[in-house]
Every structure is written in C-alpha cells, then in structure tokens.
Design a protein around this motif. Structure first.
Motif, mmCIF file in Angstrom:
data_model
loop_
_atom_site.group_PDB
_atom_site.id
_atom_site.type_symbol
_atom_site.label_atom_id
_atom_site.label_comp_id
_atom_site.label_asym_id
_atom_site.label_seq_id
_atom_site.Cartn_x
_atom_site.Cartn_y
_atom_site.Cartn_z
ATOM 1 N N ILE A 87 0.832 -1.207 0.000
ATOM 2 C CA ILE A 87 0.000 0.000 0.000
ATOM 3 C C ILE A 87 0.865 1.255 0.000
ATOM 4 C CG2 ILE A 87 -1.643 1.340 1.369
ATOM 5 C CD1 ILE A 87 -2.805 -1.366 2.327
ATOM 6 N N ARG A 88 1.861 1.294 0.860
ATOM 7 C CA ARG A 88 2.733 2.479 0.931
ATOM 8 C C ARG A 88 3.465 2.694 -0.392
ATOM 9 N NH1 ARG A 88 4.186 0.339 6.331
ATOM 10 N NH2 ARG A 88 2.961 1.474 7.874
ATOM 11 N N ASP A 89 4.026 1.634 -0.948
ATOM 12 C CA ASP A 89 4.781 1.761 -2.194
ATOM 13 C C ASP A 89 3.878 2.207 -3.349
ATOM 14 O OD1 ASP A 89 7.005 0.940 -0.815
ATOM 15 O OD2 ASP A 89 7.096 -1.063 -1.717
ATOM 16 N N ALA A 90 2.689 1.590 -3.448
ATOM 17 C CA ALA A 90 1.788 1.912 -4.557
ATOM 18 C C ALA A 90 1.314 3.356 -4.484
ATOM 19 C CB ALA A 90 0.588 0.961 -4.551
ATOM 20 N N PHE A 91 0.990 3.830 -3.297
ATOM 21 C CA PHE A 91 0.501 5.206 -3.178
ATOM 22 C C PHE A 91 1.631 6.220 -3.325
ATOM 23 C CE2 PHE A 91 -3.402 3.306 -1.600
ATOM 24 C CZ PHE A 91 -4.351 4.172 -2.104
ATOM 25 N N GLN A 92 2.852 5.847 -2.933
ATOM 26 C CA GLN A 92 3.981 6.751 -3.160
ATOM 27 C C GLN A 92 4.250 6.909 -4.651
ATOM 28 O OE1 GLN A 92 7.812 5.501 -1.556
ATOM 29 N NE2 GLN A 92 8.409 7.636 -1.244
ATOM 30 N N MET A 93 4.184 5.807 -5.391
ATOM 31 C CA MET A 93 4.354 5.873 -6.841
ATOM 32 C C MET A 93 3.229 6.687 -7.469
ATOM 33 S SD MET A 93 5.847 5.106 -9.696
ATOM 34 C CE MET A 93 6.923 3.672 -9.565
ATOM 35 N N ARG A 94 2.010 6.453 -7.005
ATOM 36 C CA ARG A 94 0.874 7.203 -7.538
ATOM 37 C C ARG A 94 1.048 8.702 -7.306
ATOM 38 N NH1 ARG A 94 -5.420 6.791 -5.413
ATOM 39 N NH2 ARG A 94 -6.205 8.448 -6.762
ATOM 40 N N THR A 209 -1.248 20.912 -7.019
ATOM 41 C CA THR A 209 -0.437 19.794 -6.528
ATOM 42 C C THR A 209 -0.707 19.537 -5.052
ATOM 43 O OG1 THR A 209 1.417 21.340 -6.195
ATOM 44 C CG2 THR A 209 1.408 20.042 -8.218
ATOM 45 N N ALA A 210 -0.939 20.589 -4.273
ATOM 46 C CA ALA A 210 -1.254 20.397 -2.861
ATOM 47 C C ALA A 210 -2.578 19.643 -2.701
ATOM 48 C CB ALA A 210 -1.320 21.743 -2.144
ATOM 49 N N ALA A 211 -3.556 19.993 -3.531
ATOM 50 C CA ALA A 211 -4.854 19.314 -3.473
ATOM 51 C C ALA A 211 -4.719 17.846 -3.867
ATOM 52 C CB ALA A 211 -5.858 20.026 -4.374
ATOM 53 N N MET A 212 -3.934 17.555 -4.887
ATOM 54 C CA MET A 212 -3.739 16.163 -5.285
ATOM 55 C C MET A 212 -2.979 15.386 -4.212
ATOM 56 S SD MET A 212 -4.336 13.717 -7.310
ATOM 57 C CE MET A 212 -4.923 14.372 -8.885
ATOM 58 N N ASP A 213 -1.974 16.024 -3.621
ATOM 59 C CA ASP A 213 -1.247 15.360 -2.537
ATOM 60 C C ASP A 213 -2.189 15.004 -1.384
ATOM 61 O OD1 ASP A 213 1.161 15.509 -3.874
ATOM 62 O OD2 ASP A 213 1.908 17.251 -2.762
ATOM 63 N N ARG A 214 -3.084 15.925 -1.028
ATOM 64 C CA ARG A 214 -4.042 15.655 0.052
ATOM 65 C C ARG A 214 -4.962 14.502 -0.321
ATOM 66 N NH1 ARG A 214 -4.386 21.287 0.223
ATOM 67 N NH2 ARG A 214 -6.350 21.255 -0.943
ATOM 68 N N HIS A 215 -5.430 14.520 -1.571
ATOM 69 C CA HIS A 215 -6.347 13.473 -2.019
ATOM 70 C C HIS A 215 -5.700 12.093 -1.927
ATOM 71 C CE1 HIS A 215 -9.244 11.218 -4.251
ATOM 72 N NE2 HIS A 215 -8.480 11.097 -5.312
ATOM 73 N N ILE A 216 -4.472 11.969 -2.416
ATOM 74 C CA ILE A 216 -3.805 10.667 -2.401
ATOM 75 C C ILE A 216 -3.459 10.258 -0.971
ATOM 76 C CG2 ILE A 216 -1.741 9.424 -3.149
ATOM 77 C CD1 ILE A 216 -1.899 11.037 -5.759
ATOM 78 N N ALA A 217 -3.062 11.229 -0.138
ATOM 79 C CA ALA A 217 -2.785 10.918 1.269
ATOM 80 C C ALA A 217 -4.049 10.430 1.972
ATOM 81 C CB ALA A 217 -2.219 12.146 1.977
ATOM 82 N N ASN A 218 -5.188 11.063 1.684
ATOM 83 C CA ASN A 218 -6.447 10.636 2.294
ATOM 84 C C ASN A 218 -6.815 9.218 1.861
ATOM 85 O OD1 ASN A 218 -6.797 13.061 3.630
ATOM 86 N ND2 ASN A 218 -8.085 13.966 2.034
ATOM 87 N N ALA A 219 -6.644 8.918 0.568
ATOM 88 C CA ALA A 219 -6.941 7.574 0.065
ATOM 89 C C ALA A 219 -6.009 6.558 0.699
ATOM 90 C CB ALA A 219 -6.815 7.542 -1.449
ATOM 91 N N ARG A 220 -4.749 6.909 0.836
ATOM 92 C CA ARG A 220 -3.776 5.990 1.467
ATOM 93 C C ARG A 220 -4.159 5.712 2.916
ATOM 94 N NH1 ARG A 220 0.865 9.000 1.529
ATOM 95 N NH2 ARG A 220 0.274 9.672 3.627
ATOM 96 N N GLU A 221 -4.550 6.763 3.634
ATOM 97 C CA GLU A 221 -4.920 6.563 5.044
ATOM 98 C C GLU A 221 -6.168 5.702 5.181
ATOM 99 O OE1 GLU A 221 -2.996 7.338 7.638
ATOM 100 O OE2 GLU A 221 -1.637 7.825 5.984
ATOM 101 N N ARG A 222 -7.125 5.851 4.256
ATOM 102 C CA ARG A 222 -8.316 4.992 4.312
ATOM 103 C C ARG A 222 -7.916 3.533 4.094
ATOM 104 N NH1 ARG A 222 -10.912 9.476 1.746
ATOM 105 N NH2 ARG A 222 -10.522 8.650 -0.346
ATOM 106 N N ALA A 223 -6.960 3.292 3.194
ATOM 107 C CA ALA A 223 -6.515 1.928 2.931
ATOM 108 C C ALA A 223 -5.757 1.343 4.120
ATOM 109 C CB ALA A 223 -5.633 1.902 1.684
#
Length: 226
Positions: A87-94, A209-223
């Motif tokens: 999960i960490r690796d996939a979301f970091q790449m994303r 970019t800040a908004a996208m970073d927040r979005h991906i961080a939120n998705a990662r935390e849900r996972a």
C-alpha cells in the motif's frame, strides 16, 4: 524472403497472444477470480487465461517484473497480498506520477475539459445525496477512475503512461480489497477531486499539486485503516 515474412507473422501472432493473456490476467485480478494472497498452479492459469503452457511461461517474467505475481519454486504462483508495504509503495508511486500530471494539466488542459469534469463530479455528488444507489456509486467509481486517467493521459509521456498503467492495477486491487466508494467515502473523495479541478481552472500549480497530494494521502490513510 517468404521465410522472413512467415517468421514475422508468427512473432506478431505470439505477441498478440501474450498481450491477450496479460489483459485476461488483469481482468481475472479485478473481477475476483484471482485474489490477493492466492496460490495457483500454472495449470490453473492456463485454463483461466486460455493460453498454452508455452505462452504462459513467456508471460510469467513480465508479470513477475511488474510485481503482479511471485513465483514460488515447487509451490506455484502466488498473487501478492495486500499488505502495508504494498500500500505504501503503490501510493507513493501514484503521488509522484499524478503530481507531474497535475502540473502538466495546469499548463495545457483546456478549460472546457476541466469544466466538464467539474460538472460530472457535482452531478454525481447530488445524485449520491438524493439516492446513494449501487448504480450511482458505480458511476462515481467510473468517473473517479477516468479523472485520474485523464490527468495522466494529458502528459502524453509514454514512460509515465506505462508506469501508471502498471501501478493502477495495484491501486485498483487495494480499492477492491479495502476502499470501494460508498455513500460515506464518495463525497470525501469527490470533494478532494473538486479541489484539484478548481485549482486547475485557476491555473494555480501550487494549489493543484497540494490538493492532489491531500487526495492521495487521504486515500492511502483509508486503505491503511483496515
């Protein structure tokens, strides 16, 4: 010359067979016939994918190099489990890929295309509020997937597109296993999207970019919560 033509024809045929097998493998992952952590035999995959044993063995190195299988000697072929490192690796790449995509979209994506995305997101949010049916949630999932794919496609960078395609399989497996959109998660995810879209319309690279970073961080935390 005739021999060369026959050889070229056979190579093209073999390439199409391998690509078809690869696509069938992806489909089997995403429709649940192959599950994370599952151990299968080559015979199982031959039957499932409609390949010959030779074609499967030619396909296995590609699947292994992309991290979609682990070949276990004397045991079989294992589909990687959805664990914390994956999960960490996939979301970091994303995050890396989509940050670049957003920066490119700020500069080049037409206003009409961005506004269409805004309208689609607002429409689905209204539908979820009125009637959070399975059909509405499925449409929301499709719009979610297409929005990210649109950003990546806008780069017109074949290396980014290829890396995204491989990583998106991992992300989709994570979503299927842990964070499918629901009447609760969809509004939050779409609110994140709308923040990205509004920043794109404003042609503001920092906000986008800040908004996208927040979005991906939120998705990662849900996972990671499960």
């Amino acid at each position: 010359m005739p021999g060369n033509r026959a050889e070229d024809t056979q190579k093209r045929h073999d390439g199409r067979v391998r690509q078809s097998g690869y696509e069938q493998f992806q489909k089997a992952l995403l429709d649940g016939r192959l599950r994370p952590g599952q151990l299968v035999s080559q015979r199982d995959l031959v039957a499932m994918l409609g390949l010959s044993i030779g074609a499967l063995r030619e396909l296995l190195p590609r699947l292994g190099s992309e991290g979609l299988i682990n070949v276990l000697p004397q045991r079989g072929i294992q589909i990687p489990a959805i664990d914390l490192p994956l999960i960490r690796d996939a979301f970091q790449m994303r995050a890396a890929l989509e940050r670049e995509a957003v920066l490119h979209a700020v500069r080049t994506m037409p206003d009409a295309v961005i506004r269409e995305q805004l309208d689609l997101h607002r429409e689905v949010l209204a539908q979820v509020k009125a009637d959070p049916s399975e059909a509405v949630l499925e449409r929301g999932q499709e719009i979610d997937t297409n929005f990210h794919a649109l950003l990546i496609a806008s780069t017109k960078n074949e290396l980014i597109l290829s890396a995204y395609d491989i990583n998106s399989i991992r992300i989709r497996l994570i979503k299927l296993d842990r964070i499918r959109l629901s009447p609760v998660t969809l509004p939050a995810a779409f609110a994140d999207h709308i923040a990205v879209i509004e920043a794109l319309l404003a042609r503001d690279p920092v906000a986008a970019t800040a908004a996208m970073d927040r979005h991906i961080a939120n998705a990662r935390e849900r996972a990671l919560e499960i």
